[in-house]
Design an enzyme around this catalytic site. Structure first.
Site, short mmCIF file in Angstrom:
data_model
loop_
_atom_site.label_atom_id
_atom_site.label_comp_id
_atom_site.label_asym_id
_atom_site.label_seq_id
_atom_site.Cartn_x
_atom_site.Cartn_y
_atom_site.Cartn_z
N LYS A 188 23.84 42.25 33.05
CA LYS A 188 24.48 43.09 34.06
C LYS A 188 25.96 43.18 33.68
O LYS A 188 26.75 42.31 33.98
CB LYS A 188 24.32 42.49 35.45
CG LYS A 188 24.35 43.50 36.60
CD LYS A 188 25.68 44.19 36.78
CE LYS A 188 26.70 43.28 37.43
NZ LYS A 188 28.02 43.95 37.61
N GLU A 195 32.05 30.60 33.07
CA GLU A 195 33.38 30.64 32.43
C GLU A 195 34.27 31.41 33.38
O GLU A 195 34.18 32.63 33.49
CB GLU A 195 33.28 31.30 31.06
CG GLU A 195 34.50 31.09 30.19
CD GLU A 195 35.46 32.25 30.27
OE1 GLU A 195 36.50 32.10 30.97
OE2 GLU A 195 35.20 33.29 29.66
N CYS A 252 41.34 35.59 30.44
CA CYS A 252 41.27 34.34 31.20
C CYS A 252 42.06 33.22 30.54
O CYS A 252 42.43 32.25 31.20
CB CYS A 252 39.82 33.93 31.38
SG CYS A 252 38.90 33.82 29.84
N GLU A 292 46.98 32.96 39.23
CA GLU A 292 46.83 33.64 37.95
C GLU A 292 47.16 35.12 38.14
O GLU A 292 46.56 35.80 38.97
CB GLU A 292 45.39 33.49 37.45
CG GLU A 292 45.15 34.08 36.08
CD GLU A 292 43.70 33.92 35.64
OE1 GLU A 292 43.47 33.91 34.41
OE2 GLU A 292 42.81 33.83 36.50
#
Length: 503
Positions: A195, A273, A307, A405
């Site tokens: 997906k 992750e 990331c 972040e």
């Protein structure tokens, strides 16, 4: 969507190269066939640089996802019986086709993600390498014979594929995050339901077309597409279906926690992750010129939307001014614009939601007294999603940019005095994906690399991702590892067999 719909097809928008055309797919891929949604609904994919429609793909729902799961489950019954050599050969064919079509894949990626074409080409090289790597690792999923305490018994250990796996991938690396997961899963003997992110499904479909050409059997590799409104239900189905053995997800920590909760009652294999909050530390002994170049690579790749991007720059007081000045001057030289234009190294943010997040965080810092050394505003003449590469100093703990972040082209710089102090700041976060530091002191290098609470450490290096190394974090940055020989472990289980009465 904030843009008025412009029905230019991808053929008019980006592609002058005929090699790209057969890769542009506007159907999902289920059980070896290009498929529309059962409800016949579609959604548009936009180019974030100019707001034009790149293509339209099926807006699938749980009924379509169930069909993909069923196809993968049926295919698993024969795929799990293939030999490692057979799987290796198919993966190698896929890799060869990916290499031959690298330019076309990169063009599609730039069109739907906005990243500069040079970066897209780099991702294709990186992503393809996972298929090459796992084509080789497929033949090294080794078992073990363990010495038995009983003379008439033999203890055998063998690894087997876990079954159907759901792979939920992000928009920031639409090629590499699929190949890193699917390459390992297929090598292990699992079948896949992928997906992709709603912002970047066309790259996923392009590489699936090449897997189809490579000859993977029907149902082994499936790609379902859906818009944002259907994503939660499809994600939940993948987590709760009894026919799905495991989930691998790359994305936000919030969504990762939700998926983990949904998998828990079913005791599924979970690989996550998730988000980072990477410190980038420059000690007094650092080579400042190299630290500046490493900082640029780590922070501004993909417009800061990675990331493992450096999120907090922590600079020791004796080199603080030198680093800030050199870093700021290099940032001012950056070329910003549509990724298809030559020389551009910073493109747009992916969508309006991400743009608004970056804008709000910088405005909050301004309001609370931060200093904007460069940037700090949108670039409206380029488009609605462009934001200037920004350097912020005089940052305090009360500001959003200090604690969260950014996931954008914004560098916050904080001064520190001692190693002990900076380690407390660096580790004072719930995240622990990557961390970086620059030092020429060998004792400090080993000491700090041990004490940084992250899964990956870049030492005098701003780019650390490679197929040979295990990728993943600790704390709330994830579970499990991807890439390297460890990556296949997420898709296998260990079976112990005791053969008795050998006499």
């Amino acid at each position: 969507m904030m843009y008025a719909i412009n029905r230019c097809r991808v053929t008019n928008v980006i592609m002058s190269n005929v090699r790209s055309m057969h890769l542009l797919k506007e159907k999902a891929f289920v059980n070896g066939k290009w498929s529309a949604a059962e409800n016949q609904q579609t959604f548009d994919v936009y180019n974030p640089a100019n707001g034009k429609v790149v293509g339209s793909v099926p807006d699938m729902d749980v009924s379509d996802a169930n069909l993909a799961i069923k196809a993968a489950s049926e295919a698993f019954e024969t795929w799990k019986l293939t030999t490692a050599k057979e799987r290796s050969k198919l993966l190698r064919k896929w890799f060869d086709l990916l290499e031959a079509n690298a330019e076309g894949i990169a063009e599609i990626m730039t069109a739907e993600s906005g990243k500069p074409l040079t970066e897209a080409k780099g991702e294709v090289v990186y992503g393809n390498a996972f298929i090459e790597w796992f084509s080789e690792e497929a033949r090294r999923i080794n078992g073990e014979i363990i010495p038995s305490p009983v003379a008439t018994r033999k203890i055998l250990v063998e690894k087997f594929p876990i079954g159907v796996v759901g792979l939920i991938t992000p928009w920031n690396f639409p090629h590499a995050m699929i190949t890193r997961k699917a390459g390992a899963a297929l090598a292990a003997g699992c079948t896949c339901v992928i997906k992709p992110a709603e912002d970047t499904p066309l790259t996923a479909l392009a590489i699936c077309q090449l897997a189809h050409e490579a000859g993977f059997p029907e149902g082994v590799l499936n790609v379902i597409t859906c818009d944002r409104k259907n994503a939660p239900d499809i994600g939940k189905l993948l987590c709760t279906s009894p026919n799905v053995a495991g989930i691998s997800f790359t994305g936000s920590t919030y969504v990762g926690k939700l998926l983990n909760q949904q998998c828990a009652p079913h005791i599924k294999r979970v690989g996550l992750e998730l988000g980072g909050n990477a410190p980038f530390i420059i000690f007094d002994s650092a080579n400042i010129d190299k630290a500046v170049q490493g900082a640029l690579a780590s922070k501004f790749r993909n417009c800061g939307q990675t990331c493992v991007s450096a999120n907090r720059f922590l600079v020791q007081e004796n080199v603080y001014d030198e680093f800030v000045n050199k870093f700021t001057e290099e940032i001012k030289k950056m070329s910003i614009g549509d990724g298809v234009n030559p020389g551009v190294n910073v493109g747009p943010l992916i969508n309006e939601m991400q743009f608004n997040k970056v804008y709000t965080m910088v405005e909050d810092a301004k309001k609370l007294g931060a200093t904007i050394k460069t940037g700090g505003q949108p670039i409206e003449n380029l488009g609605k999603l462009f934001y200037t590469p920004t350097v912020i100093t005089n940052v305090s703990a009360s500001m959003q940019v200090y604690n969260e972040e950014v996931f954008g082209p914004v560098a916050t710089i904080i001064k520190f005095q001692s190693e002990e102090e900076v380690l407390k700041v660096a580790n004072n976060t719930e995240r622990g994906l990557a961390g970086y530091f620059y030092s020429q002191d060998i004792s400090q290098i080993f000491r700090v690399s041990k004490l940084l609470e992250v899964g990956m450490v870049g030492i005098n290096e701003g780019l650390i991702s490679t197929v040979e190394a295990p990728f993943g974090g600790i704390k709330e940055s994830g579970i499990g590892r991807e890439g390297s020989h460890y990556g296949i472990d997420e898709y296998t289980y260990i079976k112990y067999m005791c053969v008795g009465n050998l006499g």
